[in-house]
Design an enzyme around this catalytic site. Structure first.
Site, short mmCIF file in Angstrom:
data_model
loop_
_atom_site.label_atom_id
_atom_site.label_comp_id
_atom_site.label_asym_id
_atom_site.label_seq_id
_atom_site.Cartn_x
_atom_site.Cartn_y
_atom_site.Cartn_z
N SER A 109 1.01 -1.34 -0.10
CA SER A 109 0.04 -0.06 -0.04
C SER A 109 0.73 1.35 -0.14
O SER A 109 2.00 1.47 0.50
CB SER A 109 -0.91 -0.02 1.07
OG SER A 109 -1.45 1.20 1.38
N TYR A 116 -1.53 -0.84 10.45
CA TYR A 116 -1.58 -1.33 9.00
C TYR A 116 -0.51 -0.81 8.04
O TYR A 116 -0.10 -1.53 7.46
CB TYR A 116 -2.95 -0.81 8.75
CG TYR A 116 -3.27 -0.95 7.20
CD1 TYR A 116 -3.67 -2.19 6.71
CD2 TYR A 116 -3.11 -0.13 6.13
CE1 TYR A 116 -4.31 -2.47 5.31
CE2 TYR A 116 -3.46 -0.15 4.65
CZ TYR A 116 -3.97 -1.31 4.49
OH TYR A 116 -4.18 -1.61 2.94
#
Length: 252
Positions: free
Chosen positions: A146, A160
């Protein structure tokens, strides 16, 4: 439409495949001739996703799998290998957000995020690679990282972001580990794309596209060409690389 990228008949395994980006990846690989195992925790959603892939002319099968469970990973790999042979393509896509401030996360959530986003992908990658090496086969592993691995703005996703940075680094180090065996390991780092996970984030923080140069979220179909490149013979000299696909949303 089938796209010939040189993966016809290869077995692919995509995690987190019932919805979102994972489902899009599964359709893309199936359209290109791969036999795709759609892995996820919810059998009903998997059955629906497999049916939708097959409706478009692809070949797919469900793999009920919680990537937090090491025994389930091993059992799934054995089952797939016995029927189809070891997967030559693995897309490590399964992931969960934290959606909490770091100092407010209960231990159970910490463990869930770490086990889903790092340990599970690591165990899947090593399970696939060990079987490919034993069989003398080459392979392609693609980790879904990401842009939050590189840019974090305090939106309540600290862990995350840490796990996605680990996914990028995992691709780099395993590429070195397995280069001699013809196993390429790379990562895709998407920016903000439309998905169930993104919908939940927008509900929390509001419209984030106003700060983006092109004022839009990505369409999952925009990731297809990057995935196909990384799993095809065209990228045989590319390993240990993280490709950022973010429409210029994040700084460099």
């Amino acid at each position: 439409m089938t796209v010939d990228v040189g993966i016809d008949g290869q077995v692919a395994l995509v995690t987190g495949a019932a919805t979102g980006l994972g489902f899009g990846f599964s359709k893309t690989l199936a359209r290109s001739g791969a036999i795709v195992g759609l892995a996820g925790r919810r059998p009903d959603r998997l059955a629906d996703a497999v049916a939708r892939v097959e409706t478009e002319g692809g070949t797919a099968f469900p793999v009920t799998l919680d990537v937090r469970d090491p025994d389930a990973i091993e059992a799934a790999m054995e089952h797939i290998t016995q029927i189809y042979g070891p997967p030559q393509i693995l897309v490590n896509n399964a992931g969960v957000p934290d959606a909490r401030r770091a100092h407010q996360m209960p231990l159970e959530l910490v463990d869930t995020v770490l086990e889903t986003n790092i340990r599970g992908p690591w165990l899947l990658a090593t399970a696939v690679a060990s079987r490919l090496i034993a069989a003398g086969l080459e392979g392609r592993i693609v980790n879904v990282s990401s842009m939050s691995a590189f840019d974090y703005r305090g939106e309540g996703a600290a862990l995350y972001s840490v796990t996605k940075a680990a996914m990028s680094r995992m691709a780099e180090v395993l590429a070195v580990e397995w280069a001699a065996y013809g196993i390429n390991v790379n990562a895709i780092a998407p920016g903000a794309f439309a998905s169930e996970m993104m919908d939940a984030m927008l509900d929390r923080v509001g419209d984030i596209t106003t700060s983006f140069p092109r004022k839009r979220l990505g369409d999952p179909a925009m990731l297809e060409s990057t995935l196909l490149y990384l799993v095809s013979p065209a990228s045989q000299y590319v390993t240990g690389t993280v490709i950022k696909v973010d429409d210029g949303q994040y700084p460099r």
